[in-house]
Every structure is written in structure tokens, then in C-alpha cells.
Scaffold this motif. Structure first.
Motif, mmCIF file in Angstrom:
data_model
loop_
_atom_site.group_PDB
_atom_site.id
_atom_site.type_symbol
_atom_site.label_atom_id
_atom_site.label_comp_id
_atom_site.label_asym_id
_atom_site.label_seq_id
_atom_site.Cartn_x
_atom_site.Cartn_y
_atom_site.Cartn_z
ATOM 1 N N ARG A 190 0.958 -0.784 -0.359
ATOM 2 C CA ARG A 190 -0.203 -0.301 -0.031
ATOM 3 C C ARG A 190 0.861 1.420 -0.096
ATOM 4 N NH1 ARG A 190 -5.126 -1.098 -1.385
ATOM 5 N NH2 ARG A 190 -6.064 0.480 -0.181
ATOM 6 N N GLY A 191 2.515 1.059 0.156
ATOM 7 C CA GLY A 191 3.414 1.681 -0.535
ATOM 8 C C GLY A 191 3.566 2.727 1.292
ATOM 9 N N PHE A 192 3.765 1.870 2.064
ATOM 10 C CA PHE A 192 4.102 2.499 3.295
ATOM 11 C C PHE A 192 5.500 1.782 4.290
ATOM 12 C CE2 PHE A 192 -0.859 3.085 3.012
ATOM 13 C CZ PHE A 192 -0.816 4.071 3.632
ATOM 14 N N THR A 193 5.863 1.714 3.017
ATOM 15 C CA THR A 193 7.327 0.872 3.265
ATOM 16 C C THR A 193 8.001 1.286 4.307
ATOM 17 O OG1 THR A 193 7.521 -0.016 1.440
ATOM 18 C CG2 THR A 193 9.801 0.313 2.325
ATOM 19 N N GLY A 194 8.036 2.439 4.234
ATOM 20 C CA GLY A 194 8.921 3.636 5.912
ATOM 21 C C GLY A 194 7.969 3.257 7.067
ATOM 22 N N LEU A 195 6.685 3.494 6.797
ATOM 23 C CA LEU A 195 6.767 2.865 8.323
ATOM 24 C C LEU A 195 6.120 1.575 8.861
ATOM 25 C CD1 LEU A 195 4.386 4.014 10.072
ATOM 26 C CD2 LEU A 195 2.603 2.928 8.752
ATOM 27 N N LEU A 196 6.685 0.832 7.675
ATOM 28 C CA LEU A 196 6.812 -0.745 8.036
ATOM 29 C C LEU A 196 8.235 -1.061 8.397
ATOM 30 C CD1 LEU A 196 5.948 -3.947 8.020
ATOM 31 C CD2 LEU A 196 7.069 -3.462 5.435
ATOM 32 N N LEU A 197 9.128 -0.150 8.287
ATOM 33 C CA LEU A 197 10.086 -0.653 8.424
ATOM 34 C C LEU A 197 10.883 0.573 10.471
ATOM 35 C CD1 LEU A 197 12.689 0.570 5.454
ATOM 36 C CD2 LEU A 197 12.624 -1.785 6.620
ATOM 37 N N GLN A 198 9.634 1.886 10.294
ATOM 38 C CA GLN A 198 9.706 1.815 11.526
ATOM 39 C C GLN A 198 9.427 0.645 12.515
ATOM 40 O OE1 GLN A 198 8.436 6.096 11.302
ATOM 41 N NE2 GLN A 198 7.979 6.178 14.236
ATOM 42 N N ILE A 199 8.153 0.563 12.313
ATOM 43 C CA ILE A 199 7.484 -0.486 13.032
ATOM 44 C C ILE A 199 8.359 -1.250 13.635
ATOM 45 C CG2 ILE A 199 4.958 -1.841 13.167
ATOM 46 C CD1 ILE A 199 3.993 0.419 11.385
ATOM 47 N N ALA A 200 8.923 -2.435 12.649
ATOM 48 C CA ALA A 200 9.446 -3.463 12.303
ATOM 49 C C ALA A 200 10.936 -3.009 13.708
ATOM 50 C CB ALA A 200 10.653 -3.744 11.251
ATOM 51 N N VAL A 201 11.493 -2.257 13.709
ATOM 52 C CA VAL A 201 12.145 -1.769 14.700
ATOM 53 C C VAL A 201 11.736 -1.273 15.481
ATOM 54 C CG1 VAL A 201 14.477 0.039 14.866
ATOM 55 C CG2 VAL A 201 14.468 -1.233 12.290
ATOM 56 N N THR A 202 11.038 -0.923 15.691
ATOM 57 C CA THR A 202 10.693 -0.647 16.960
ATOM 58 C C THR A 202 10.399 -2.006 18.140
ATOM 59 O OG1 THR A 202 10.121 1.787 16.732
ATOM 60 C CG2 THR A 202 8.985 0.911 18.408
ATOM 61 N N VAL A 203 9.302 -2.462 17.041
ATOM 62 C CA VAL A 203 8.533 -3.627 17.777
ATOM 63 C C VAL A 203 9.343 -4.945 18.099
ATOM 64 C CG1 VAL A 203 6.785 -5.304 17.636
ATOM 65 C CG2 VAL A 203 5.815 -3.496 16.853
ATOM 66 N N GLY A 204 10.041 -4.728 17.315
ATOM 67 C CA GLY A 204 11.095 -6.105 17.843
ATOM 68 C C GLY A 204 12.685 -5.718 19.031
ATOM 69 N N ALA A 205 12.342 -4.758 18.581
ATOM 70 C CA ALA A 205 13.740 -4.019 19.852
ATOM 71 C C ALA A 205 12.703 -4.272 21.377
ATOM 72 C CB ALA A 205 13.707 -2.512 19.704
ATOM 73 N N LEU A 206 11.382 -3.745 21.035
ATOM 74 C CA LEU A 206 11.019 -4.542 22.551
ATOM 75 C C LEU A 206 10.170 -4.996 22.779
ATOM 76 C CD1 LEU A 206 9.202 -2.299 24.473
ATOM 77 C CD2 LEU A 206 6.930 -2.213 22.742
ATOM 78 N N LEU A 207 10.469 -6.177 21.717
ATOM 79 C CA LEU A 207 9.971 -7.109 22.149
ATOM 80 C C LEU A 207 10.892 -8.029 22.515
ATOM 81 C CD1 LEU A 207 7.809 -8.687 19.168
ATOM 82 C CD2 LEU A 207 7.214 -8.843 21.508
ATOM 83 N N VAL A 208 12.332 -7.449 22.229
ATOM 84 C CA VAL A 208 13.496 -8.391 22.484
ATOM 85 C C VAL A 208 13.954 -7.957 24.654
ATOM 86 C CG1 VAL A 208 15.949 -8.715 22.556
ATOM 87 C CG2 VAL A 208 14.260 -9.024 20.403
ATOM 88 N N ILE A 209 13.761 -7.097 24.503
ATOM 89 C CA ILE A 209 14.136 -6.044 25.701
ATOM 90 C C ILE A 209 12.559 -6.645 27.150
ATOM 91 C CG2 ILE A 209 14.054 -3.819 27.022
ATOM 92 C CD1 ILE A 209 14.705 -2.689 24.731
ATOM 93 N N THR A 210 11.818 -6.867 26.143
ATOM 94 C CA THR A 210 10.828 -6.809 27.286
ATOM 95 C C THR A 210 11.481 -8.656 27.915
ATOM 96 O OG1 THR A 210 9.008 -6.028 26.359
ATOM 97 C CG2 THR A 210 8.301 -8.086 27.486
ATOM 98 N N TRP A 211 11.548 -9.430 27.248
ATOM 99 C CA TRP A 211 11.962 -10.793 27.041
ATOM 100 C C TRP A 211 13.193 -10.963 27.856
ATOM 101 C CZ3 TRP A 211 16.699 -13.855 25.489
ATOM 102 C CH2 TRP A 211 16.872 -15.056 26.061
#
Length: 310
Positions: free
Chosen positions: A46-67
């Protein structure tokens, strides 16, 4: 027989890594991963690649930190308590809570001006919201300070109390190492406030307490009660903690469809994808914390902290 002969052999507790591997191999975890990848692909198409990258980095870091935090600060959680309620009673409780989730989610579509035609007004429910908003405005100068506590906590909580659910069953208790898990989030908020003060911005000393109270009443605690306290705790004994965590998190994500759709210019499909990829994954974080600590204290602190940082 001697006492030593009567003793049962001790079963070694799985290591943290073994527990993690089992969790990742759970069908619920695999299902969520596939849905997340589908949502990510949708955002990209849908053309939101930049937003997707931001979400992936943020969510990935948050999940790892929480674990890591849970592994370090709450390594040996107690076993889940056996439910006092029958499967039929739990099913009824889940349906009742889902009704509140559905109605408040539909209201959010109207609030963000993205509700489909004809869905702006819900009979009985919308007038109730308007009365609660009026009361909040008159009493506190904030429409949501009465509305959200009533619709997210007081009303669903009262329904569950009538179903003979004890407050402790809903996470309204100290729990297991709750404040230890909450401490890093509190330290983050304190550190950011200290930095602002050191830079000469003393307004934060007055603004921050109000911002915390505002978020507590509108989002942090109220949403945690509805999704982790009311819904997830009812689903846990019914379908297991793995599926309960994933389903409640997905619903938490989709519940934000109004906000995400409005953010993406009214694109419902992209909004749904963002709800799953972003808010749904954040819901996993809060749900993991709630399951580990058996309390709403730490997930509420985490929720408020992330909202303040956002």
C-alpha cells in the motif's frame, strides 16, 4: 518403605532458553508471526514501506527488551491458578467482555471520523457515551476522564463481579515481582524528566504528573484492565495462555483501527495492517508482562511509559 523411597523424583525445571523455544514453537506464536508478515506485506504494497521499517525496528527491539527484562527480573513465575469457573461460565464472561470491546472499538471509528456511513450512531450506546463525556467535561474539563473509566473498567468490571469473578482474578493484586518488572519503565520516565530539568526545562515537573494521570485515566490502566485484566484472564483457562495472549493482542490491535485508519488517510486495509503489525505486537508485550507477573501493575506502567514516549 523409607521416606526417601516414598519421595517422587524431582522434574528439572526447563531453562529460560528451553521455555523460549517452546513458546516460539507454539501454534499461536506461529499463527501471529504469519499474520504479522501478512500485515507487513500489506503495508509495503500500500506504499507505507518507511512506516513498516519503523514499526519493525521498534516492535522488534521492544519484544527483545521485554523478553530480557522478564527473564532477568521475573525468571520463575508461579504456575497459573486453577480457575474457579466452569468453561461455560468463562465463555459467557468472554462474550460479555467482547461486547464492550466491540462497542468501544466502533465508537473509536466515529471519534476518529472514519466510521462507515450509518455506523456513526449506535442505539443506546452512543447516548450513554455522550452523557459520560458531558459528565467528564463538567467535572474535570476532560470528556474522557469519566467516559473511559466507565466503559473500559467500571461497567465491564461490574459485569464480571456479578459473575462472581474476584478482583484478584482480574489482575487487581500485587502479583509476582510486579514492581521489579515495572522499575525499568519508571526509571526511563525519571531519566527523561531529569534530562529535561538539567537542560533548564523545569515545566516537566508540573506537566509530567498531569500527563501520567491523564494517560492512566484515558488509556494506560483502563485499556490494560479491559484487554489484559478482563479479557486475557478469562481466555487463559479457557484456551491456554498461548492462544489467549495472541488473540487478546490481535483484538487490542484491531481495536485501534480507528486511530490507524485516520493516521493513514482513511485507508482501511492499511489501517488494519498497521493495527496488527504495530498495536497488536505492543499488545503482545503488555500481555507477556501480565502473564508473567499475574498482575496489571507492570503492564500498566509499561503502557503509560510507552504512551509518554510516543
Amino acid at each position: 518403605m523409607s521416606d526417601s523411597q516414598n519421595q517422587m523424583p524431582t522434574v528439572p525445571r526447563p531453562s529460560a532458553w528451553q521455555q523460549t523455544r517452546r513458546a516460539l514453537a507454539h501454534p499461536a506464536a506461529i499463527t501471529y508471526l504469519l499474520l504479522w508478515l501478512l500485515a507487513a506485506a500489506t503495508l509495503a504494497l500500500r506504499g507505507f514501506t518507511g512506516l513498516l521499517l519503523q514499526i519493525a525496528v521498534t516492535v522488534g527491539a521492544l519484544l527483545v527488551i521485554t523478553w530480557l527484562l522478564l527473564r532477568w527480573l521475573a525468571p520463575n513465575p508461579p504456575e497459573a491458578e486453577a480457575s474457579r469457573h466452569s468453561r461455560w461460565a468463562l465463555s459467557v464472561q468472554v462474550v460479555l467482555i467482547l461486547a464492550f470491546v466491540l462497542l468501544t472499538g466502533l465508537s473509536a471509528l466515529s471519534f476518529h471520523n472514519v466510521a462507515p456511513a450509518g455506523w456513526e450512531h449506535i442505539p443506546l450506546w452512543t447516548p450513554l457515551e455522550q452523557v459520560l463525556e458531558l459528565a467528564g467535561g463538567l467535572l474535570f474539563g476532560n470528556d474522557n476522564w469519566v467516559r473511559n473509566p466507565c466503559l473500559y473498567m467500571i461497567f465491564p468490571g461490574a459485569v464480571l463481579l456479578l459473575c462472581r469473578v474476584r478482583p484478584a482474578e482480574l489482575g487487581l493484586r500485587r502479583g509476582y515481582r510486579s514492581w521489579a518488572v515495572a522499575a525499568p519503565f519508571l526509571l526511563v520516565v525519571g531519566a527523561l524528566a531529569a534530562v529535561k530539568v538539567a537542560m533548564g526545562d523545569t515545566r516537566v515537573l508540573y506537566v509530567l504528573p498531569f500527563a501520567i494521570l491523564d494517560n492512566f485515566l484515558q488509556n494506560g490502566f483502563m485499556e490494560e484492565f479491559l484487554f489484559r485484566g478482563a479479557l486475557q484472564t478469562r481466555l487463559n483457562p479457557l484456551i491456554g495462555e498461548g492462544w489467549s495472549l495472541v488473540i487478546s493482542s490481535l483484538l487490542f490491535g484491531v481495536w485501534h483501527l480507528g486511530a490507524t485508519t485516520a493516521m493513514l488517510g482513511g485507508d482501511y486495509l492499511a489501517g488494519l495492517a498497521m493495527s496488527i503489525a504495530s498495536q497488536g505486537a505492543i499488545g503482545l508485550v503488555f500481555g507477556m508482562i501480565a502473564n508473567r507477573t499475574r498482575s496489571l501493575i507492570a503492564p500498566t506502567v509499561a503502557h503509560i511509559t510507552l504512551n509518554l514516549l510516543g
